[in-house]
Design a protein around this motif. Structure first.
Motif, short mmCIF file in Angstrom:
data_model
loop_
_atom_site.label_atom_id
_atom_site.label_comp_id
_atom_site.label_asym_id
_atom_site.label_seq_id
_atom_site.Cartn_x
_atom_site.Cartn_y
_atom_site.Cartn_z
N ALA A 86 22.20 -12.20 -17.58
CA ALA A 86 21.04 -11.82 -16.75
C ALA A 86 21.23 -12.28 -15.31
O ALA A 86 20.80 -11.60 -14.38
N ILE A 87 21.89 -13.43 -15.12
CA ILE A 87 22.07 -13.93 -13.76
C ILE A 87 23.01 -13.01 -12.96
O ILE A 87 22.92 -12.93 -11.74
N VAL A 88 23.90 -12.31 -13.68
CA VAL A 88 24.74 -11.30 -13.02
C VAL A 88 23.92 -10.05 -12.73
O VAL A 88 24.00 -9.49 -11.64
N TRP A 107 24.26 -5.66 -7.05
CA TRP A 107 25.44 -5.34 -6.26
C TRP A 107 26.67 -6.06 -6.80
O TRP A 107 27.78 -5.53 -6.74
N TYR A 108 26.50 -7.26 -7.36
CA TYR A 108 27.65 -7.95 -7.94
C TYR A 108 28.06 -7.31 -9.26
O TYR A 108 29.26 -7.14 -9.54
N LEU A 109 27.06 -6.93 -10.08
CA LEU A 109 27.36 -6.24 -11.33
C LEU A 109 28.06 -4.91 -11.04
O LEU A 109 29.02 -4.55 -11.73
N ALA A 110 27.59 -4.21 -10.01
CA ALA A 110 28.25 -2.96 -9.61
C ALA A 110 29.69 -3.22 -9.20
O ALA A 110 30.59 -2.42 -9.47
N LEU A 130 31.99 -11.94 -19.16
CA LEU A 130 31.54 -10.56 -18.89
C LEU A 130 32.56 -9.84 -18.02
O LEU A 130 32.92 -8.68 -18.27
N ASP A 131 33.06 -10.53 -17.00
CA ASP A 131 34.07 -9.98 -16.11
C ASP A 131 35.31 -9.55 -16.91
O ASP A 131 35.78 -8.41 -16.80
N VAL A 170 34.73 2.26 -1.63
CA VAL A 170 34.13 2.63 -0.35
C VAL A 170 32.62 2.50 -0.41
O VAL A 170 31.98 1.93 0.49
N LEU A 171 32.02 3.03 -1.48
CA LEU A 171 30.56 3.00 -1.61
C LEU A 171 30.03 1.58 -1.68
O LEU A 171 28.97 1.26 -1.11
N LEU A 172 30.73 0.71 -2.39
CA LEU A 172 30.26 -0.67 -2.54
C LEU A 172 30.22 -1.40 -1.20
O LEU A 172 29.33 -2.22 -0.96
#
Length: 434
Positions: free
Chosen positions: A209-211, A216-219, A342-343, A383-385
């Motif tokens: 959940a903290i991720v 934006w970090y999860l993305a 998770l990573d 690019v999008l990120l």
């Protein structure tokens, strides 16, 4: 390199170096051990699949328990389990009683143990070194991994040429035994005060959940999953291109060797290069991943492809260590193993999916079109990120640590109570003077 003067980290680095070299023997050794024991190519595939599935399934479990328990004890336990597993395999091979199902069970258990080792080994680093030394520490550990992956297959081939697979299995077992001894002597300079344990699934949800709170970090994690998915196409379709009159096995070997050299050079760069905006930098570096795929599409001469692969692997190695350091400083220490699991899980699922999809997709679209489409696929999220405000807000702060500028609930690198991030980042770091 001064980080090696710190005895606890030096013990961890030595233990990782020893066990990594032993483990690098396995991809070659296990395959030939199965074949020498009467197994077939189908048996090899089943054993390797079981090991990979066991590792992916146990990663979330390994993440939770690596946050619950002392990470030192988790590392020692994983070393012990893997030493026993490979020792048993060596004994069975020596006695001539190794069956395929025994390889499958033992190799799968070793893979499950590795699923505990992976998040624990990343999460333990902040307990050993200061925040300002995290990236050099991660870079040295990464250099070990890259170097052993180069040496491992060569050493395995030499051992198989002069002895039997049992010898290589025994060496791997002894490497984990030595790693166990080294880790047992490692003293954590910053041991964690862990909160009271809750239900397993509650703790698992908390870590993930903290991720998810930082979308934006999860993305960013999923974007690197897409990158791994796309790179798998390179490993599957690259040999096909080479086989069609563009260098054959020799050309492909040259490409892979230059890639390994690139990984080592990228690891060396990570010892000193400290980017001002870590996530922006790593996404920009990931764009280089389109180069090998694009070069295979015409296809370009072998040496040109090799240079492109070396550049890609160098930027990947550099970006990987920057990402690891960023993760260690953005999230509380007591949740790092769950975040790391998770990573790793996203990456481990993405690569096999890419391997499985490469053949059918290339048959449907054609080889050249597939390579160009996949190149665009892995480049677009990068690019999008970088257009995301959240990704751009992750910056190196005035004290040299990494934080989220403008985020009022930024997590302190020490894992202490949340505190506002400093108002302004440090100047562009460039090469560090350490």
């Amino acid at each position: 390199m001064s980080i090696l003067r710190d005895r606890p980290f030096r013990l961890l680095w030595t233990a990782r170096s020893v066990s990594a070299l032993g483990n690098a023997l396995m991809p070659v050794t296990v395959v030939f051990a199965i074949l020498h024991s009467g197994g077939t190519a189908v048996d090899v595939g089943i054993v390797l699949t079981c090991q990979a599935v066991g590792q992916v399934v146990m990663l979330p479990v390994g993440g939770v328990w690596s946050d619950r328990l002392s990470r030192k004890l988790v590392l020692m336990a994983t070393d012990a389990v893997q030493a026993v597993c490979y020792g048993l395999l060596a004994a069975m091979v020596f006695l001539g009683h190794a069956a395929v199902w025994q390889f499958g069970v033992t190799y799968t258990v070793a893979g499950m143990a590795f699923a505990f080792f992976t998040p624990a080994s990343r999460a333990v680093v902040p307990e050993l070194v200061e925040s300002g030394k995290l990236q050099p520490a991660n870079a040295l550990l990464g250099l070990t991994d890259h170097s052993t992956k180069v040496l491992g297959p060569a050493v395995a081939a030499l051992l198989l040429a002069v002895s039997t697979p049992g010898i290589a299995l025994l060496i791997d077992s002894l490497s984990f035994l030595l790693s166990f001894v080294l880790v047992s002597r490692m003293r954590l300079s910053k041991p964690l005060e862990r909160p009271e344990q809750q239900h397993f699934f509650t703790e698992l949800r908390e870590g993930w959940a903290i991720v998810a709170e930082r979308r934006w970090y999860l993305a960013n994690l999923f974007a690197w999953g897409v990158w791994n998915f796309g790179l798998a196409f390179f490993f599957v379709l690259g040999p096909v291109v080479m086989e069609n009159g563009h260098g054959g096995a020799t050309g492909w070997s040259i490409v892979l060797m230059t890639g390994a050299v690139g990984s080592i050079l990228g690891g060396l760069a990570a010892l000193r290069y400290l980017p001002r905006r870590p996530l922006v930098t790593t996404n920009a570096l990931a764009l280089v991943g389109i180069v090998p795929l694009a070069l295979l599409a015409p296809p370009a001469p072998v040496l040109v492809v090799a240079v492109g692969v070396a550049l890609t692997f160098a930027t990947t190695a550099l970006g990987g260590e920057v990402l690891a350091t960023t993760q260690q400083q953005l999230f509380p220490k007591e949740m790092l193993a769950r975040v790391s699991s998770l990573d790793w899980m996203i990456s481990l699922i993405a690569m096999p999916a890419g391997y499985a999809a490469a053949g059918p997709v290339s048959e449907l679209l054609g080889l050249r079109t597939t390579l160009l489409v996949i190149a665009a696929l892995i480049g677009t999220p990068c690019v999008l990120l970088n257009l995301s405000r959240g990704v751009r807000s992750v910056q190196r702060l005035a004290d040299g640590t990494i934080g989220v500028v403008g985020e009022r609930d930024a997590v302190a690198p020490s894992g202490d109570s949340p505190a506002p991030a400093p108002a302004a980042p440090a100047e562009a770091a460039g090469p560090s003077g350490r």
